[in-house]
Each structure stands twice: as structure tokens, then as C-alpha cells.
Scaffold this motif. Structure first.
Motif, PDB file in Angstrom:
ATOM      1  N   GLY A  97      35.459   2.406  -2.613  1.00  0.00           N
ATOM      2  CA  GLY A  97      35.122   3.097  -1.243  1.00  0.00           C
ATOM      3  C   GLY A  97      35.199   2.590  -0.194  1.00  0.00           C
ATOM      4  N   PRO A  98      34.025   1.787   0.041  1.00  0.00           N
ATOM      5  CA  PRO A  98      34.311   1.456   1.589  1.00  0.00           C
ATOM      6  C   PRO A  98      35.043   0.687   1.921  1.00  0.00           C
ATOM      7  CG  PRO A  98      32.506  -0.455  -0.098  1.00  0.00           C
ATOM      8  CD  PRO A  98      32.969   0.656  -0.829  1.00  0.00           C
ATOM      9  N   THR A  99      34.475   0.134   3.550  1.00  0.00           N
ATOM     10  CA  THR A  99      35.968  -0.821   3.743  1.00  0.00           C
ATOM     11  C   THR A  99      35.500  -1.983   3.870  1.00  0.00           C
ATOM     12  OG1 THR A  99      34.938  -0.490   5.991  1.00  0.00           O
ATOM     13  CG2 THR A  99      36.208   1.235   5.787  1.00  0.00           C
ATOM     14  N   ARG A 100      35.855  -2.989   3.843  1.00  0.00           N
ATOM     15  CA  ARG A 100      36.003  -4.609   4.086  1.00  0.00           C
ATOM     16  C   ARG A 100      34.708  -4.546   5.274  1.00  0.00           C
ATOM     17  NH1 ARG A 100      41.115  -8.018   3.567  1.00  0.00           N
ATOM     18  NH2 ARG A 100      41.756  -7.168   1.086  1.00  0.00           N
ATOM     19  N   MET A 144      27.219   2.945  11.956  1.00  0.00           N
ATOM     20  CA  MET A 144      27.878   3.552  10.446  1.00  0.00           C
ATOM     21  C   MET A 144      27.377   4.541  10.402  1.00  0.00           C
ATOM     22  SD  MET A 144      28.021   0.311   7.396  1.00  0.00           S
ATOM     23  CE  MET A 144      28.128  -1.284   8.422  1.00  0.00           C
ATOM     24  N   ARG A 145      28.640   5.165   9.620  1.00  0.00           N
ATOM     25  CA  ARG A 145      28.361   6.320   8.520  1.00  0.00           C
ATOM     26  C   ARG A 145      27.055   6.105   8.344  1.00  0.00           C
ATOM     27  NH1 ARG A 145      34.293   7.025   7.477  1.00  0.00           N
ATOM     28  NH2 ARG A 145      33.060   5.074   5.578  1.00  0.00           N
ATOM     29  N   PRO A 146      25.430   6.416   7.846  1.00  0.00           N
ATOM     30  CA  PRO A 146      24.252   6.206   7.267  1.00  0.00           C
ATOM     31  C   PRO A 146      24.666   6.389   5.442  1.00  0.00           C
ATOM     32  CG  PRO A 146      23.449   7.889   8.935  1.00  0.00           C
ATOM     33  CD  PRO A 146      25.529   7.366   9.270  1.00  0.00           C
ATOM     34  N   VAL A 147      25.438   7.457   5.281  1.00  0.00           N
ATOM     35  CA  VAL A 147      25.594   7.826   3.878  1.00  0.00           C
ATOM     36  C   VAL A 147      26.515   6.434   3.651  1.00  0.00           C
ATOM     37  CG1 VAL A 147      26.542   9.276   2.121  1.00  0.00           C
ATOM     38  CG2 VAL A 147      25.762  10.331   3.399  1.00  0.00           C
ATOM     39  N   ILE A 148      27.597   5.666   3.998  1.00  0.00           N
ATOM     40  CA  ILE A 148      28.225   5.032   3.308  1.00  0.00           C
ATOM     41  C   ILE A 148      27.519   3.616   3.544  1.00  0.00           C
ATOM     42  CG2 ILE A 148      30.519   3.949   4.360  1.00  0.00           C
ATOM     43  CD1 ILE A 148      31.396   5.985   2.574  1.00  0.00           C
ATOM     44  N   ALA A 149      26.349   3.968   3.989  1.00  0.00           N
ATOM     45  CA  ALA A 149      26.063   2.765   4.470  1.00  0.00           C
ATOM     46  C   ALA A 149      24.968   2.121   3.699  1.00  0.00           C
ATOM     47  CB  ALA A 149      25.279   2.689   6.219  1.00  0.00           C
ATOM     48  N   GLY A 150      24.343   3.221   3.104  1.00  0.00           N
ATOM     49  CA  GLY A 150      23.440   3.754   2.170  1.00  0.00           C
ATOM     50  C   GLY A 150      24.127   3.449   0.874  1.00  0.00           C
ATOM     51  N   ALA A 151      25.171   3.678   0.586  1.00  0.00           N
ATOM     52  CA  ALA A 151      26.039   3.350  -0.784  1.00  0.00           C
ATOM     53  C   ALA A 151      26.297   1.782  -0.591  1.00  0.00           C
ATOM     54  CB  ALA A 151      26.929   4.182  -0.661  1.00  0.00           C
ATOM     55  N   VAL A 152      26.804   0.958   0.337  1.00  0.00           N
ATOM     56  CA  VAL A 152      27.955   0.308   0.617  1.00  0.00           C
ATOM     57  C   VAL A 152      26.442  -0.847   0.483  1.00  0.00           C
ATOM     58  CG1 VAL A 152      28.657  -1.657   1.812  1.00  0.00           C
ATOM     59  CG2 VAL A 152      29.419   0.717   2.079  1.00  0.00           C
ATOM     60  N   ARG A 173      38.484 -17.510  14.013  1.00  0.00           N
ATOM     61  CA  ARG A 173      37.636 -16.644  13.279  1.00  0.00           C
ATOM     62  C   ARG A 173      37.346 -14.834  13.555  1.00  0.00           C
ATOM     63  NH1 ARG A 173      34.833 -18.599   9.368  1.00  0.00           N
ATOM     64  NH2 ARG A 173      35.434 -21.284   9.201  1.00  0.00           N
ATOM     65  N   THR A 174      37.653 -13.563  12.999  1.00  0.00           N
ATOM     66  CA  THR A 174      37.492 -12.203  12.999  1.00  0.00           C
ATOM     67  C   THR A 174      35.969 -12.302  13.117  1.00  0.00           C
ATOM     68  OG1 THR A 174      38.555 -11.863  11.513  1.00  0.00           O
ATOM     69  CG2 THR A 174      40.039 -12.318  13.612  1.00  0.00           C
ATOM     70  N   ASP A 175      35.791 -11.029  13.554  1.00  0.00           N
ATOM     71  CA  ASP A 175      34.567 -10.313  13.052  1.00  0.00           C
ATOM     72  C   ASP A 175      34.855  -9.893  11.907  1.00  0.00           C
ATOM     73  OD1 ASP A 175      31.873  -8.750  12.294  1.00  0.00           O
ATOM     74  OD2 ASP A 175      31.711  -8.382  15.061  1.00  0.00           O
ATOM     75  N   ALA A 176      34.268 -10.769  10.973  1.00  0.00           N
ATOM     76  CA  ALA A 176      34.467  -9.370   9.174  1.00  0.00           C
ATOM     77  C   ALA A 176      34.053  -8.324   9.301  1.00  0.00           C
ATOM     78  CB  ALA A 176      34.272  -9.807   8.172  1.00  0.00           C
ATOM     79  N   THR A 177      32.943  -8.065  10.452  1.00  0.00           N
ATOM     80  CA  THR A 177      32.608  -6.497   9.895  1.00  0.00           C
ATOM     81  C   THR A 177      32.846  -5.598  10.875  1.00  0.00           C
ATOM     82  OG1 THR A 177      30.816  -7.407  12.407  1.00  0.00           O
ATOM     83  CG2 THR A 177      29.434  -7.676  10.041  1.00  0.00           C
ATOM     84  N   LYS A 178      34.187  -5.560  11.454  1.00  0.00           N
ATOM     85  CA  LYS A 178      35.350  -4.927  12.092  1.00  0.00           C
ATOM     86  C   LYS A 178      36.109  -4.479  10.730  1.00  0.00           C
ATOM     87  CE  LYS A 178      32.711  -5.403  15.841  1.00  0.00           C
ATOM     88  NZ  LYS A 178      31.140  -4.546  16.213  1.00  0.00           N
ATOM     89  N   ASP A 179      36.429  -5.550  10.037  1.00  0.00           N
ATOM     90  CA  ASP A 179      37.199  -5.262   9.170  1.00  0.00           C
ATOM     91  C   ASP A 179      37.546  -3.177   8.547  1.00  0.00           C
ATOM     92  OD1 ASP A 179      39.388  -4.960   7.205  1.00  0.00           O
ATOM     93  OD2 ASP A 179      39.067  -6.984   6.426  1.00  0.00           O
ATOM     94  N   THR A 180      37.975  -2.832   9.122  1.00  0.00           N
ATOM     95  CA  THR A 180      39.241  -1.314   9.055  1.00  0.00           C
ATOM     96  C   THR A 180      38.995  -1.508   7.397  1.00  0.00           C
ATOM     97  OG1 THR A 180      40.486  -0.844   9.982  1.00  0.00           O
ATOM     98  CG2 THR A 180      38.572  -0.514  10.914  1.00  0.00           C
ATOM     99  N   THR A 181      39.868  -2.476   6.761  1.00  0.00           N
ATOM    100  CA  THR A 181      40.200  -2.381   5.721  1.00  0.00           C
ATOM    101  C   THR A 181      39.608  -1.521   4.393  1.00  0.00           C
ATOM    102  OG1 THR A 181      41.376  -4.024   5.588  1.00  0.00           O
ATOM    103  CG2 THR A 181      42.417  -3.303   3.843  1.00  0.00           C
ATOM    104  N   PRO A 182      40.301  -0.457   3.923  1.00  0.00           N
ATOM    105  CA  PRO A 182      39.486  -0.169   2.771  1.00  0.00           C
ATOM    106  C   PRO A 182      39.514  -0.806   1.070  1.00  0.00           C
ATOM    107  CG  PRO A 182      41.438   1.691   2.700  1.00  0.00           C
ATOM    108  CD  PRO A 182      41.064   0.330   4.011  1.00  0.00           C
TER     109      PRO A 182
END
Length: 197
Positions: free
Chosen positions: A55-58, A1-9, A42-51
Motif C-alpha cells: 500500500g504505502p510508499t517507502r 502526506m495524505r491523512p488517510v494513508i498517513a493514518g494507515a501507514v 545519503r538521501t531523505d528516505a521520507t521522499k522515496d515515492t517507491t510503492p
């Protein structure tokens, strides 16, 4: 995961998790709109790329929520604060970050002696974040905009104030854009090399 987005999220998720209602931010990851109510897969929620609209994705939000799920209120609150400190002692900055669970620090000219001391400060703050059990980078910032706003005098390359770029671009558009881009890139690479995030 991108560090900047990760920090903001992470900071946003921490705030959303700590407050009962936060205007403009979801308090949970929304259900999939087209998924039948009786679906059992069940799907892995951390893999959801829906923005998400803010800003961040789901998936990034789900990952951030997992990271902070066991944190107490002090840890959550600390993640939305980037502190300032007096003096030049790297240990003082690190102690403050660790004790208060801060996201990181903002370095000013008052905190700078030389390159070695700046490197030790950024390393000490990074170690403090890791010692606090966080697997993501500290927020370590500095105002290094050129001209008057250069808190790393004598440590990083000093460029004219950024407002001068307009004059350079107006005088020679192609060359002005190139020089401005290279100055910004040089500043960014130097800051990253010194340990700023």
C-alpha cells in the motif's frame, strides 16, 4: 502526506515496530536494490515515492516510523485501536482517547444527541489527539450508510439503504449512477463538515 494513508501507514508501522516479526509486512524500509554497497550519498528516505506491495510508499513508511520512533508500547498499541464508548458526553470520549492513546473513536447512534453535540464530540476527540502530542488527525468514524445503518439520524441527510442503488442504476443507468454518486458525495461532505475523518 495524505491523512488517510498517513493514518494507515502509522498504524501499520506501529504494529511492525512493536512486533519482532509481522507476517506479510516489512520490519524495516528495504535498501535501494540498485544502489552500490559503497555509496556514501545519503538521501531523505521520507521522499522515496517507491510503492510498497502492501500500500504505502517507502517514504510514507519512513515518515510514519519517524513519527512513532520515541513512542512507548502503550502509545503504539493505542494507534491500532479505534474505541467505542457509552453515552453522549464529548469529554468522556476525549478522555478515553487521551488516556489510552487511541487512534480515535467510532460514534454510534447511542452517542448522538444533536448536531451541536456531534460537532463538540468530534472536536473534543481531535483536541485529545493533539494534546497527546500527535500531529496527525484522529480517526473519527461513524456508520452512516443510509437506510437502517444511519447513526446520525436527525443530524445528517438520510438516504435509502445503499443496496437500493442497484435498482436505481438498473432502471435508469445514466440517472441512477448520477443520483448514487451525488448521494455518496453529499454524505461524505456532511460527515467531513461534522468533523468525521
Amino acid at each position: 502526506m495524505r491523512p488517510v494513508i498517513a493514518g494507515a501507514v502509522l498504524a501499520l508501522a506501529a504494529g511492525a515496530g512493536a512486533a519482532a516479526v509481522t507476517v506479510g509486512m516489512p520490519t524495516r524500509v528495504e535498501d535501494e536494490p540498485n544502489r552500490p554497497a559503497n555509496a556514501t550519498t545519503r538521501t531523505d528516505a521520507t521522499k522515496d515515492t517507491t510503492p510498497l506491495a502492501w500500500g504505502p510508499t517507502r517514504g510514507e513508511l519512513a515518515t510514519a516510523r519517524e513519527l512513532v520512533s520515541g513512542w512507548d508500547e502503550e502509545q503504539l498499541a493505542g494507534q491500532v485501536i479505534v474505541g467505542r464508548y457509552h453515552g453522549t458526553d464529548p469529554a468522556k470520549a476525549a478522555k478515553m482517547v487521551r488516556k489510552l492513546h487511541l487512534a480515535g473513536v467510532s460514534v454510534t447512534g447511542e452517542n448522538v444527541v444533536d448536531e451541536a453535540q456531534v460537532r463538540e464530540t468530534t472536536a473534543a476527540v481531535s483536541r485529545a489527539v493533539a494534546a497527546d502530542g500527535r500531529s496527525f488527525p484522529a480517526v473519527i468514524g461513524v456508520d452512516q450508510e443510509g437506510g437502517v445503518v444511519s447513526h446520525l439520524r436527525g443530524v445528517a441527510t438520510e438516504f435509502p439503504e445503499f443496496a437500493r442503488t442497484g435498482d436505481a442504476i438498473e432502471a435508469k443507468p445514466g440517472k441512477g449512477v448520477k443520483v448514487t454518486t451525488e448521494a455518496a458525495r453529499t454524505t461524505a461532505l456532511e460527515l467531513r463538515d461534522l468533523g468525521f475523518t
